[in-house]
Design a protein around this motif. Structure first.
Motif, PDB file in Angstrom:
ATOM      1  N   LEU A  53       0.771  -0.989   0.027  1.00  0.00           N
ATOM      2  CA  LEU A  53       0.024  -0.007   0.095  1.00  0.00           C
ATOM      3  C   LEU A  53       0.661   1.349   0.041  1.00  0.00           C
ATOM      4  N   LEU A  54       0.782   2.180  -0.832  1.00  0.00           N
ATOM      5  CA  LEU A  54       1.571   3.426  -1.127  1.00  0.00           C
ATOM      6  C   LEU A  54       0.399   4.601  -0.865  1.00  0.00           C
ATOM      7  N   LEU A  55       0.603   5.078   0.072  1.00  0.00           N
ATOM      8  CA  LEU A  55      -0.357   6.430   0.567  1.00  0.00           C
ATOM      9  C   LEU A  55       0.423   7.419   0.750  1.00  0.00           C
ATOM     10  N   ASP A  56      -0.483   8.488   0.128  1.00  0.00           N
ATOM     11  CA  ASP A  56       0.141   9.792  -0.054  1.00  0.00           C
ATOM     12  C   ASP A  56      -0.354  10.373   1.530  1.00  0.00           C
ATOM     13  N   THR A  57       0.483  10.917   2.284  1.00  0.00           N
ATOM     14  CA  THR A  57       0.148  11.640   3.408  1.00  0.00           C
ATOM     15  C   THR A  57       0.440  13.137   3.374  1.00  0.00           C
ATOM     16  N   SER A  58       0.193  13.724   2.468  1.00  0.00           N
ATOM     17  CA  SER A  58       0.217  15.020   2.130  1.00  0.00           C
ATOM     18  C   SER A  58      -1.114  15.540   2.856  1.00  0.00           C
ATOM     19  N   ASN A  59      -1.261  16.874   2.888  1.00  0.00           N
ATOM     20  CA  ASN A  59      -2.283  17.650   3.415  1.00  0.00           C
ATOM     21  C   ASN A  59      -3.920  17.094   3.060  1.00  0.00           C
ATOM     22  N   SER A  60      -4.287  17.073   1.749  1.00  0.00           N
ATOM     23  CA  SER A  60      -5.557  16.772   1.655  1.00  0.00           C
ATOM     24  C   SER A  60      -6.163  15.461   1.719  1.00  0.00           C
ATOM     25  N   MET A  61      -5.415  14.569   2.267  1.00  0.00           N
ATOM     26  CA  MET A  61      -6.026  13.100   2.350  1.00  0.00           C
ATOM     27  C   MET A  61      -6.310  12.628   3.715  1.00  0.00           C
ATOM     28  N   LYS A  88      -4.633 -22.506   0.032  1.00  0.00           N
ATOM     29  CA  LYS A  88      -5.184 -21.181   0.743  1.00  0.00           C
ATOM     30  C   LYS A  88      -3.813 -20.462   0.883  1.00  0.00           C
ATOM     31  N   PRO A  89      -3.863 -19.332   0.086  1.00  0.00           N
ATOM     32  CA  PRO A  89      -2.522 -18.560   0.168  1.00  0.00           C
ATOM     33  C   PRO A  89      -2.325 -17.640   1.686  1.00  0.00           C
ATOM     34  N   ASN A  90      -1.131 -17.433   1.921  1.00  0.00           N
ATOM     35  CA  ASN A  90      -0.736 -16.527   2.976  1.00  0.00           C
ATOM     36  C   ASN A  90      -0.980 -15.072   2.379  1.00  0.00           C
ATOM     37  N   LEU A  91      -0.990 -14.407   3.452  1.00  0.00           N
ATOM     38  CA  LEU A  91      -1.163 -12.818   3.203  1.00  0.00           C
ATOM     39  C   LEU A  91       0.160 -11.781   3.722  1.00  0.00           C
ATOM     40  N   LYS A  92       0.609 -11.001   2.927  1.00  0.00           N
ATOM     41  CA  LYS A  92       1.633 -10.356   3.247  1.00  0.00           C
ATOM     42  C   LYS A  92       1.419  -8.705   2.826  1.00  0.00           C
ATOM     43  N   ILE A  93       1.511  -7.993   4.025  1.00  0.00           N
ATOM     44  CA  ILE A  93       0.955  -6.445   3.665  1.00  0.00           C
ATOM     45  C   ILE A  93       2.248  -5.723   3.895  1.00  0.00           C
ATOM     46  N   ALA A  94       2.585  -4.602   3.093  1.00  0.00           N
ATOM     47  CA  ALA A  94       3.507  -3.669   3.134  1.00  0.00           C
ATOM     48  C   ALA A  94       2.817  -2.181   3.147  1.00  0.00           C
ATOM     49  N   LEU A  95       3.459  -1.557   3.955  1.00  0.00           N
ATOM     50  CA  LEU A  95       2.974  -0.178   3.764  1.00  0.00           C
ATOM     51  C   LEU A  95       3.969   0.993   3.652  1.00  0.00           C
ATOM     52  N   TYR A  96       3.546   2.033   2.699  1.00  0.00           N
ATOM     53  CA  TYR A  96       4.443   3.154   2.581  1.00  0.00           C
ATOM     54  C   TYR A  96       3.658   4.441   2.482  1.00  0.00           C
ATOM     55  N   GLU A  97       4.304   5.476   3.142  1.00  0.00           N
ATOM     56  CA  GLU A  97       3.847   6.759   2.924  1.00  0.00           C
ATOM     57  C   GLU A  97       4.614   7.774   2.105  1.00  0.00           C
ATOM     58  N   TYR A  98       4.044   8.471   1.284  1.00  0.00           N
ATOM     59  CA  TYR A  98       4.847   9.474   0.409  1.00  0.00           C
ATOM     60  C   TYR A  98       4.208  10.778   0.497  1.00  0.00           C
ATOM     61  N   GLY A  99       5.053  11.774  -0.105  1.00  0.00           N
ATOM     62  CA  GLY A  99       4.528  13.126  -0.190  1.00  0.00           C
ATOM     63  C   GLY A  99       4.200  13.893   0.946  1.00  0.00           C
ATOM     64  N   ASN A 100       4.992  13.615   2.129  1.00  0.00           N
ATOM     65  CA  ASN A 100       4.922  14.201   3.264  1.00  0.00           C
ATOM     66  C   ASN A 100       6.216  15.066   3.643  1.00  0.00           C
ATOM     67  N   VAL A 113       7.078   2.377   5.886  1.00  0.00           N
ATOM     68  CA  VAL A 113       6.294   2.371   7.406  1.00  0.00           C
ATOM     69  C   VAL A 113       6.530   0.939   7.686  1.00  0.00           C
ATOM     70  N   ILE A 114       6.215  -0.219   7.084  1.00  0.00           N
ATOM     71  CA  ILE A 114       6.472  -1.491   7.279  1.00  0.00           C
ATOM     72  C   ILE A 114       6.647  -2.426   6.276  1.00  0.00           C
ATOM     73  N   ALA A 115       7.616  -3.326   6.238  1.00  0.00           N
ATOM     74  CA  ALA A 115       7.966  -3.936   4.936  1.00  0.00           C
ATOM     75  C   ALA A 115       6.654  -5.324   5.077  1.00  0.00           C
ATOM     76  N   PHE A 116       6.874  -6.181   4.188  1.00  0.00           N
ATOM     77  CA  PHE A 116       5.901  -7.199   4.010  1.00  0.00           C
ATOM     78  C   PHE A 116       5.769  -7.855   5.581  1.00  0.00           C
ATOM     79  N   SER A 117       4.355  -7.891   5.980  1.00  0.00           N
ATOM     80  CA  SER A 117       4.537  -8.351   7.201  1.00  0.00           C
ATOM     81  C   SER A 117       3.081  -9.218   7.281  1.00  0.00           C
ATOM     82  N   ASP A 118       2.866 -10.155   7.990  1.00  0.00           N
ATOM     83  CA  ASP A 118       1.779 -10.857   8.152  1.00  0.00           C
ATOM     84  C   ASP A 118       1.162 -10.702   9.764  1.00  0.00           C
ATOM     85  N   ASP A 119       1.927  -9.513  10.340  1.00  0.00           N
ATOM     86  CA  ASP A 119       1.353  -9.474  11.834  1.00  0.00           C
ATOM     87  C   ASP A 119       0.448  -8.112  11.475  1.00  0.00           C
TER      88      ASP A 119
END
Length: 394
Positions: A53-61, A88-100, A113-119
């Protein structure tokens, strides 16, 4: 440039990773002092859905971030029913913020913010910690950064997805989004773009083109639309079961106390946001994706992370100190059975809950984050022969 989007979207957005995050591992010396582990065991299933997930964390969001907090558990719950053949596949999620503006300008105002994780608790914690600030949003740069930093792997059956959300032109920054798309294709990663605003404006600012180059989906959402929470007659019973579920966890080792507290804190975060969100989180905790082998003895034994005979007294919780191996095994087995029973009840109530909500929303359309993400994921999953085995899902 804008004071741009602030965000998060757990939207299942981008992801990949290997079986173990270095971040989640204990230092070797400490690990050996606490517990003698078995030989490394291969995972029961090494197939993954990897979402970045690549999320813009600038002002308007701010609205986008709110949608992400509200719909993280919806996305996880939908994916928990995915199958590829008999697996049944496993799930891994990663999170990035940009534009801040608070982020390092030399790195393109981008932060992993966090690399691929199942936590899932850790992912929730980081999501709720995101804050917005003005800045410059460089879409090509953050896509390329996630491709470089994350371990996407080479399994052709993995479903590897990036979801990027924002509302500034896709062409900004020194890294050309077309070059990033070429690299994504080489890694078999599909880039999905979510423009926060008018559909045609997103097209003219190249968000649609950014998706087409990797055969991804382009979506436009109203990120300022408030998430509608629909109460059901089953909510209270599900939340009561959540309290019972938490009592089946046996915190062990140095991480146990902190991780147990994090579990409780994320329950609170969900509940403070809305009762419906707390219900959805509880459902996620009853799914196969919610595993805590790093700190819970029930999951650790089931996943062969530890052998009870090798556990040292100092890593045990107070209720197990001084107990024999036979007594510890019996206690762990009892908690495992209790958990399975509670999780089954939650799933049964959730089936009724989803049916009730579907009846209440037959004529309602939704162009929010969760709807956009799950629709894209299911369509792209079909190309790799994924199916969904729950009839109550939309």
């Amino acid at each position: 440039m804008k004071t741009s989007i602030k965000t998060f979207i757990l939207g299942l957005t981008l992801i990949s990773f290997t079986a173990c995050n270095a971040k989640n591992k204990k230092p070797q010396q400490q690990e050996l002092a606490e517990v003698i582990k078995t030989e490394t065991h291969p995972e029961k299933n090494n197939q993954f859905i990897k979402v970045a997930l690549l999320l813009d964390t600038s002002n308007s969001m701010d609205g986008l971030i709110d949608q992400a907090k509200a719909q993280l558990w919806d996305v996880v719950n939908e994916l928990s029913y995915a199958k590829c053949g008999d697996e049944k596949p496993n799930l891994k999620i990663a999170l990035y913020e940009y534009g801040n503006d608070r982020l390092n300008s030399r790195e393109g105002y981008i932060r992993q913010v966090i690399a691929f994780s199942d936590d899932l608790d850790e992912i929730s914690k980081e999501l709720f910690s995101l804050t917005t600030n003005g800045g410059s949003e460089f879409c090509g740069h953050v896509i390329q950064t996630s491709l470089n930093q994350l371990e996407w792997g080479n399994n052709p059956d993995d479903l590897k997805l990036i979801f990027i959300a924002g509302n500034e032109p896709f062409t900004q920054g020194s890294v050309n989004y077309k070059d990033a798309s070429t690299n994504a294709n080489e890694k078999d990663v599909t880039v999905n773009t979510i423009f926060c605003g008018n559909y045609d404006q997103g097209v003219s600012s190249y968000w649609k083109d950014g998706a087409i180059l990797t055969n991804g989906d382009y979506m436009a959402i109203d990120h300022n639309k408030a998430t509608v929470h629909i109460a059901s007659p089953y909510d209270d019973d599900i939340l009561i079961l959540n309290k019972q579920l938490n009592k089946t966890y046996i915190a062990y080792g140095s991480a146990g106390r902190l991780k147990s507290a994090m579990q409780a804190n994320q329950d609170t975060n969900a509940e403070v946001y809305s009762k419906a969100n707390a219900v959805k989180r509880t459902v996620s905790k009853s799914s196969r994706f919610y595993k805590n082998k790093s700190w819970d003895l029930v999951d650790a034994v089931e996943e062969k992370e530890v052998v009870i005979e090798d556990l040292k007294q100092e890593v045990l919780p107070e209720e197990l100190k001084g107990k024999s191996e036979t007594e510890i095994k019996a206690y762990v087995s009892k908690k495992k059975d209790e958990r399975a029973s509670i999780q089954k009840k939650i799933q049964e109530l959730n089936t009724k809950r989803k049916k009730y909500i579907a009846e209440q929303t037959k004529t309602e359309t939704n162009n929010g984050l969760e709807n956009a993400m799950t629709k894209a994921i299911k369509e792209q999953a079909k190309k790799k022969k994924y199916t969904w085995d729950c009839l109550v899902l939309k």
